[in-house]
Design a protein around this motif. Structure first.
Motif, PDB file in Angstrom:
ATOM      1  N   ARG A 181     -25.165 -66.571  12.661  1.00 40.20           N
ATOM      2  CA  ARG A 181     -25.143 -68.005  12.959  1.00 40.20           C
ATOM      3  C   ARG A 181     -23.803 -68.649  12.691  1.00 40.20           C
ATOM      4  N   TYR A 182     -22.883 -67.905  12.085  1.00 40.40           N
ATOM      5  CA  TYR A 182     -21.503 -68.350  11.888  1.00 40.40           C
ATOM      6  C   TYR A 182     -20.590 -67.154  12.110  1.00 40.40           C
ATOM      7  N   ARG A 197     -21.660 -76.466   0.011  1.00 40.54           N
ATOM      8  CA  ARG A 197     -21.528 -75.016  -0.169  1.00 40.54           C
ATOM      9  C   ARG A 197     -21.162 -74.768  -1.629  1.00 40.54           C
ATOM     10  N   VAL A 198     -21.517 -73.598  -2.128  1.00 41.85           N
ATOM     11  CA  VAL A 198     -21.254 -73.244  -3.524  1.00 41.85           C
ATOM     12  C   VAL A 198     -19.782 -72.875  -3.700  1.00 41.85           C
ATOM     13  N   GLU A 256     -29.999 -73.731   7.510  1.00 40.82           N
ATOM     14  CA  GLU A 256     -30.358 -73.585   8.919  1.00 40.82           C
ATOM     15  C   GLU A 256     -31.678 -72.829   9.026  1.00 40.82           C
ATOM     16  N   TYR A 257     -32.557 -73.330   9.902  1.00 39.02           N
ATOM     17  CA  TYR A 257     -33.880 -72.701  10.045  1.00 39.02           C
ATOM     18  C   TYR A 257     -34.454 -73.055  11.410  1.00 39.02           C
ATOM     19  N   MET A 259     -19.805 -67.931   3.224  1.00 39.84           N
ATOM     20  CA  MET A 259     -20.059 -69.105   2.399  1.00 39.84           C
ATOM     21  C   MET A 259     -21.543 -69.380   2.183  1.00 39.84           C
ATOM     22  N   VAL A 260     -22.437 -68.611   2.808  1.00 38.91           N
ATOM     23  CA  VAL A 260     -23.863 -68.935   2.701  1.00 38.91           C
ATOM     24  C   VAL A 260     -24.589 -67.992   1.757  1.00 38.91           C
TER      25      VAL A 260
END
Length: 336
Positions: free
Chosen positions: A325-326, A134-135, A185-186, A333-334
């Protein structure tokens, strides 16, 4: 060893099977089971069976455990390191007592510290593909990637990647050192990288795309019928996609996908995996069971016609809301 079709991931020379093996569920994270209880013996047997079938691209991270997952992978590949392609990730800070601080750390000094620890855990002297998990919002991406580039120059890392990043970050990072892969995620249920233009960016730059959770964290297997199917500490109970009315709306979509899979004589999970491969991406479905890794690898031989692809995408059209999705913390964080 059986042959799985291979593909070049990005433009830097990394050639991988068209499917990888996600190892996250093979151990706990911070003491909690991920997708139910794991058994080390069965997990190692799964990695070995994957190799027998040509599936030598393993995906792990120092977060998983923390550190336990890399150590399990080390046991599985011992004496056979050169036959595997190992991807691991760093960024979730782990202190000197091997505890997660839950801070994201992309500082150059930490990059090198994390890499040395992963090399030790994995029992190897190089990582094939090293991702920023994660960045770090407090460290310029140029500094993080610059430190990763140093590891390439030192021969400790072959290729570098990023996980869950936005287009601007990808461009800035790629300007420092070529990025080989972006992992996000995909699946049928998660296509935000298309909606936000991230896929367009990586395709323009010649960066490979690795799809984690291509079976929707098990949702698209068709085996989950109720939120109560999960153990009490299962990670998925925290995810909005698996909660309340959204869960039941998603089950309706899954039922349509199951019908298509049945008509084709394959499992819904195999259909989901074959769809990702048909897009030209590399899925890394996670499993800790020999039977499932055999089924997943068999999905690489499934051919989908243009009519079947159109029918599938009509079930879950781009833009369909399937829930986050979270939880809110994870979503923050995405795509930074």
């Amino acid at each position: 060893m059986n042959e799985i079709q291979k593909t070049e991931l990005g433009r830097e020379g990394l050639v991988v099977p068209v499917i990888g093996l996600g190892c996250m569920g093979m151990t706990t994270i911070a003491g909690a089971d991920i997708y139910g209880k794991a058994d080390e013996t069965e997990a190692i047997a799964t990695i070995h069976r994957s190799l027998e079938l040509g599936g030598n691209f393993l995906d792990t991270a120092d977060l998983y455990g923390p550190l336990l997952n890399e150590r399990l992978v080390a046991k599985a590949i011992k004496g056979n390191r050169n036959r595997y392609l190992i991807a691991t990730k760093f960024g979730f800070e782990i202190d000197d007592n091997e505890q997660l601080t839950w801070r994201i750390n992309g500082e150059p000094g930490y990059v090198k510290k994390a890499l040395e620890r992963s090399l030790n855990n994995l029992g190897t002297d190089y990582i094939d593909l090293y991702y920023l998990h994660r960045v770090d919002p407090n460290t310029p991406i140029e500094e993080t990637v610059g430190a990763m580039a140093d590891l390439v120059k030192e021969g400790k890392v072959r290729y570098i990647g990023l996980s869950e990043v936005g287009s601007e970050t990808i461009r800035r990072a790629h300007g420092v050192h070529p990025i080989t892969a972006v992992q996000t995620e995909y699946s049928f249920f998660e296509r935000s990288v298309e909606e936000t233009g991230i896929l367009d960016t990586i395709q323009e730059l010649g960066i490979g795309f690795v799809a984690y959770s291509p079976v929707g964290r098990g949702f698209l297997s068709g085996a989950i019928q109720s939120p109560d199917d999960f153990p009490a500490d299962d990670f998925r109970r925290t995810i909005p996609r698996f909660q309340g009315d959204q869960f039941h709306k998603n089950i309706e979509l899954v039922d349509e996908i199951k019908k298509m899979a049945t008509d084709k004589g394959i499992t819904p999970a195999q259909l989901a995996i074959a769809w990702v491969i048909s897009k030209g991406f590399v899925p890394i479905p996670g499993t800790k069971h020999v039977a499932f890794v055999e089924q997943n690898i068999a999905a690489t031989r499934v051919q989908l016609t243009p009519d079947e692809l159109a029918k599938l995408e009509a079930i879950v059209p781009l833009g369909t809301s399937t829930g986050d999705r979270y939880d809110a913390t994870g979503m923050a964080m995405v795509n930074l």
